[in-house]
Design an enzyme around this catalytic site. Structure first.
Site, short mmCIF file in Angstrom:
data_model
loop_
_atom_site.label_atom_id
_atom_site.label_comp_id
_atom_site.label_asym_id
_atom_site.label_seq_id
_atom_site.Cartn_x
_atom_site.Cartn_y
_atom_site.Cartn_z
CG ASP A 237 -1.88 -1.13 1.28
OD1 ASP A 237 -2.06 -1.81 0.24
OD2 ASP A 237 -2.44 -1.39 2.36
CG HIS B 21 -5.53 -11.32 -2.15
ND1 HIS B 21 -6.88 -11.13 -2.12
CD2 HIS B 21 -5.06 -11.07 -0.91
CE1 HIS B 21 -7.23 -10.77 -0.89
NE2 HIS B 21 -6.15 -10.74 -0.14
O1 F6P Z 1 -2.43 -3.96 3.45
C1 F6P Z 1 -2.26 -4.73 2.31
C2 F6P Z 1 -3.57 -5.17 1.75
O2 F6P Z 1 -3.32 -5.92 0.57
C3 F6P Z 1 -4.57 -4.05 1.48
O3 F6P Z 1 -4.29 -3.38 0.28
C4 F6P Z 1 -5.86 -4.81 1.47
O4 F6P Z 1 -6.96 -3.99 1.81
C5 F6P Z 1 -5.64 -5.85 2.52
O5 F6P Z 1 -4.25 -6.02 2.65
C6 F6P Z 1 -6.29 -7.18 2.21
O6 F6P Z 1 -6.07 -8.02 3.28
P1 F6P Z 1 -6.40 -9.58 3.26
O7 F6P Z 1 -5.29 -10.27 2.52
O8 F6P Z 1 -6.40 -9.94 4.70
O9 F6P Z 1 -7.71 -9.75 2.57
#
Ligand code: F6P
Length: 354
Positions: free
Chosen positions: A130, A283
């Site tokens: 981020d 992801h």
């Molecule tokens: O902080 C990194 C991040 O990829 C954010 O951009 C996103 O909102 C969050 O993590 C998603 O988290 P998770 O993998 O727990 O769904």
């Protein structure tokens, strides 16, 4: 200090470059300082439960190009469980850890800072795709995420052009618009919507109409997962329309984001009549091999973290300042998120909009 035993953990969302840091710490510790290293599985979860992983030179030699983290990760908060700090201290003592290198974003490093205040010897290494962590110019992982999102936008453009469509591309970033702004500029997006600046949907549609009337019959709109329309009513409607199936909140209190892109594409189509689609990158932006930039930055951070440990600079974080790796107090990194560069957003991205 010579011959230390260095503990390592990776916490929070994974990020391309984590393995490069682990490799750099282990190789520097063993080969330069004759230290020992021990890993903790799944971030703070492994420290709380005393779940250790063998980490030696052979284990890390060939991992620099691997995405993810060989130590695995979790969003466990040591201050969110009963006697968490005491358990951390007891397990670090049990495993003979002299100093803990915590690799993470604001949550992991926030916990590291609080533990440091209770006497735990800790060094922080900043990571997050981020790029919203304060006290460092950039975090590793961000460059890779931007590359992936930019390539996706390039691909979306050709299919959008073929079909005369608007394609909304939703990118990650939680409450920070760094990925959206960089990838949107690099990909030549027609519009970029970020969490820091609530958007006016009518204006977004007007800009698309002007663009399409001037002969461009397709558009890419990049929207950050945390972006929201201005106005409480719209915001509530958007949240209802976009909330993920489980409105899950992690141990640090973060709600799961994502879904604004679908709502936005539907609204653009309804208001303008332009056929619209959405692609949520999700992801994909976090997985896979890191860019060369991120590998080098992660490696420099790892080497610097071991130096910081030997210098006794506990409670510090390694950071990038004007191209140099420096040490900053962990407190400076975890106080407040790094704000989006609004000059970049308004004067560069905004000027080229349309
Ligand atoms: O902080 C990194 C991040 O990829 C954010 O951009 C996103 O909102 C969050 O993590 C998603 O988290 P998770 O993998 O727990 O769904």
């Amino acid at each position: 200090m010579g011959g230390m035993r260095i503990g390592l953990l990776t916490g929070g969302g994974d990020c391309p470059g984590l393995n490069a840091v682990i490799r750099a710490v282990v190789l520097t510790a063993h080969l330069v300082h004759h230290d020992e290293t021990v890993g903790f599985a799944d971030g703070w979860r492994g420290v709380l439960d005393g779940d250790v992983v063998d980490l030696d030179v052979d284990r890390v030699r060939d991992i620099i190009s691997q995405g993810g983290t060989i130590l695995h990760t979790s969003r466990t908060n040591p201050f969110g469980v009963e006697d968490g700090p005491a358990k951390v201290a007891a397990n670090l003592a049990k495993h003979g850890v002299d100093v803990l290198v915590a690799i993470g974003g604001e949550d992991t490093l926030g916990a590291a800072f609080k533990l440091h205040e209770t006497g735990v010897r800790v060094i922080g290494v900043p990571k997050t795709i981020d790029n919203d962590l304060s006290a460092t110019e950039v975090t590793f992982g961000f460059d890779t995420a931007v590359e992936i999102a930019t390539e996706a936008i390039d691909r979306l453009r050709t299919t959008a052009e073929s079909h005369h469509r608007v394609i909304v591309c939703e990118v990650m970033g939680r409450h920070a618009g760094w990925i959206a702004t960089y990838a949107g500029i690099a990909g030549g997006a027609a519009d970029i919507l970020v969490p820091e600046e609530p958007f006016d949907l009518a204006e977004v549609c007007d800009r698309l109409r002007i663009r399409h009337r001037s002969g461009c019959f397709s558009s890419i709109v990049v929207v950050s997962e945390g972006a929201m329309p201005a106005g409480a009513e719209d915001l509530e409607a958007a949240r209802r329309a976009t909330s993920s199936p489980s409105a899950a909140v992690d141990q640090f209190g973060h709600a799961r984001l994502g879904g604004i892109g679908g709502w936005l594409a539907a609204e653009i189509e309804r208001r303008t009549g332009y056929e619209s689609r959405v692609t949520i990158l999700g992801h994909i932006q976090r997985g896979g091999t890191p860019t060369a930039f991120d590998r080098v930055l992660a490696t420099r951070f790892g080497v610097a973290a071991v130096s910081a440990a030997h210098a006794g600079a506990f409670g510090s974080m390694v950071a990038l300042h004007c191209g140099e790796i420096v040490r900053v107090p962990l407190a400076d990194a975890v106080g407040a998120s790094k704000r989006l560069d609004l000059h970049l957003y308004h004067d560069v991205a905004g000027a080229l909009r349309g």
